[in-house]
Design an enzyme around this catalytic site. Structure first.
Site, PDB file in Angstrom:
ATOM      1  N   HIS A 128       7.420   4.415  -0.884  1.00 19.19           N
ATOM      2  CA  HIS A 128       8.569   5.456  -0.840  1.00 19.19           C
ATOM      3  C   HIS A 128       8.321   6.657  -1.820  1.00 19.19           C
ATOM      4  CE1 HIS A 128      11.507   3.210  -3.225  1.00 19.19           C
ATOM      5  NE2 HIS A 128      11.779   4.279  -3.474  1.00 19.19           N
ATOM      6  N   ASP A 158       6.888  -2.063   0.762  1.00 17.34           N
ATOM      7  CA  ASP A 158       7.048  -0.810   0.074  1.00 17.34           C
ATOM      8  C   ASP A 158       6.159  -0.869  -1.236  1.00 17.34           C
ATOM      9  OD1 ASP A 158       8.256   1.738  -0.395  1.00 17.34           O
ATOM     10  OD2 ASP A 158      10.066   0.841  -1.345  1.00 17.34           O
ATOM     11  N   SER A 233      12.496   3.640  -9.038  1.00 20.89           N
ATOM     12  CA  SER A 233      11.721   3.201  -8.164  1.00 20.89           C
ATOM     13  C   SER A 233      10.283   3.000  -8.443  1.00 20.89           C
ATOM     14  CB  SER A 233      11.681   4.018  -6.735  1.00 20.89           C
ATOM     15  OG  SER A 233      13.246   3.806  -6.069  1.00 20.89           O
TER      16      SER A 233
END
Length: 485
Positions: A128, A158, A233
């Site tokens: 993402h 992911d 992230s």
């Protein structure tokens, strides 16, 4: 700014629990002693803590000096589709939809990544973080900057693998898949809110966390109370030896900032996905051909089982590997490929880590007896027809979608507006479809004023109508409008 994936559940405030350590008495710093001396934790000198005799403090600085150079900042640029519309496209939207899409410039995103192979320049991050990006720039701790190429990505876990052409890189070692326990001291390193090389610490709060909100994905997260915020992230979660144990991926928060509950993809998934992305550029998953569910106390009693652990087989597909291996409806799978299965999610994740053709032992309970057999995974069959716009020479108007692979909507997607429309399963970078703003995972619901039902209705419309086309697209639960010539 690209934000960390946020799971929408009630936030629970936790207090980070520091590692207990033996008492260190400090009087006057000893200038003649070695600068850094290990601090003994529970009789073990192999720890993240060292004693700086010159300053008289306990510190993790030497460990972090080895870890932080391997964590990079990732900046992405995504061109806004609406910004690329010319006057004819805007007129098309106003004619069909009675509105003029807002004009926006390029969108910038920010995340983190971890160097996992210094020689090859390989960097692991979250899908993402880079999904849909037109440009990906990697910035190292020493401030060098490089443009990155995508080796491959796997939305279902992911994870994404990038490559940069650089020398003198530092990579992190990856921990063994079973080398993590609840209570382990951990350190999270990333770039929250654009603040590079930020370090937070905590413990492993839980293992095997499942994201039930996304049934299409594979999730077996490490939960930690180390502070993780937007921008973290793709960053590193390391243990007290500075070894990578996870890639920081998600947080649970109402505010969007850390609430003491963060999640990281563990190395058992990282190793499997990295291997396939390196070899194939994608993850090729196998299947065994069963429908499974969780056991309940009522089912345990009715099936005369000793516990509710395991995955209950509710159906076996005819001709599948499971049928060939002798599995039947009502069997309870308790182990697969050497791992204990606590529930159906465990079995789904374990099977999803293996590629077609792989063999594994499967252990199940039938009539109170424990049985083990060998099973060979087969490729997942796509029941949907595929329309590759790049090679659809018999439909000239399909060239408007050149670079896109269009299919029927997969049955296992849980979509807001149901399964009517078509699915974009792939978009080549820099293709005509990509320039128009189409992205992998888009659901085209309408074309011009016509509602689509399936792939055949899409193909029929394209054959009978020349472009340009106005599309109504569902993306990440939101409605988007795209103009395609």
């Amino acid at each position: 700014m690209k934000k960390a994936l946020i799971l929408s559940v009630a936030a629970i405030g936790l207090i980070a629990t520091p590692v207990a350590m033996s008492q260190v008495l400090v009087d006057t710093p000893d200038q003649s002693a070695p600068a850094f001396q290990p601090v003994q934790l529970f009789g073990n000198n192999n720890s993240s803590m060292t004693f700086d005799s010159r300053r008289g403090v306990v510190t993790m600085a030497p460990l972090l000096a080895k870890v932080t150079p391997a964590v990079v900042s990732i900046n992405t640029v995504t061109e806004s589709p609406s910004n690329q519309m010319d006057d004819d496209q805007r007129e098309l939207f106003e004619r069909f939809f009675g509105q003029n899409p807002r004009s926006r410039g390029p969108r910038a995103g920010l995340g983190s990544g971890v160097i996992v192979d210094a020689r090859e320049g390989l960097i692991l991050t979250n899908n993402h973080v880079i999904d849909g990006a037109d440009e990906i720039e990697v910035r190292l701790e020493d401030r060098r900057e490089f443009m990155a190429e995508v080796i491959g990505a796997d939305p279902k876990t992911d994870l994404a693998l990038l490559k940069i052409d650089a020398r003198n890189l530092t990579a992190l070692d990856i921990a063994d898949t079973d080398d993590v326990m609840v209570g382990d001291y951990v350190i999270a390193v990333g770039n929250p809110f654009g603040l590079s090389s930020t370090v937070t610490s905590g413990i492993v709060s839980a293992l095997g966390r499942d994201n039930r909100a996304s049934q299409d994905n594979y999730s077996d997260f490490i939960q930690t109370d180390a502070a993780i915020n937007p921008g973290n992230s793709g960053g590193a979660l390391v243990n007290s030896r500075g070894v990578l144990i996870g890639i920081n991926t998600a947080i649970v928060s109402r505010s969007g900032s850390s609430a003491g509950i963060g999640f990281a993809v563990p190395t058992r998934i990282i190793r499997s996905v990295m291997g396939q992305l390196t070899e194939f550029g994608e993850v090729r998953r196998g299947r065994i051909g069963v429908l499974i569910g969780d056991l309940t106390p009522e089912l345990r009693e009715g099936l005369d089982l000793k516990s509710i652990r395991g995955a209950l087989v509710s159906n076996v597909t005819e001709g599948s590997p499971a049928e060939k291996a002798g599995l039947e409806s009502g069997d309870v799978v308790v182990a697969f490929n050497g791992e204990v299965m606590e529930d159906s999610s465990d079995l789904r994740n374990a099977v999803g880590l293996l590629s077609p053709g792989a063999e594994a032992d499967i252990t199940y309970i039938r009539d109170g007896k424990r049985r083990t057999t060998r099973i060979t995974l087969e490729a997942i069959e796509d029941d949907n027809d595929v329309l590759d716009a790049s090679v659809a020479d018999d439909i000239p108007s399909m060239q408007s979608f050149s670079g896109a692979t269009i299919t029927g909507i997969p049955d296992d997607l849980d979509l807001r507006d149901g399964n009517e429309g078509v699915y974009i399963s792939n978009v080549r970078r820099a293709s005509r479809a990509a320039r128009a703003g189409l992205q992998r995972g888009d659901i085209i619901r309408r074309i011009n004023r016509t509602k689509l039902t399936d792939l055949k209705s899409f193909q029929t419309f394209i054959e009978d109508n020349d472009g340009p086309y106005a599309l109504v697209v569902e993306r990440d639960g939101q409605t988007a409008y795209l103009g395609v010539r």
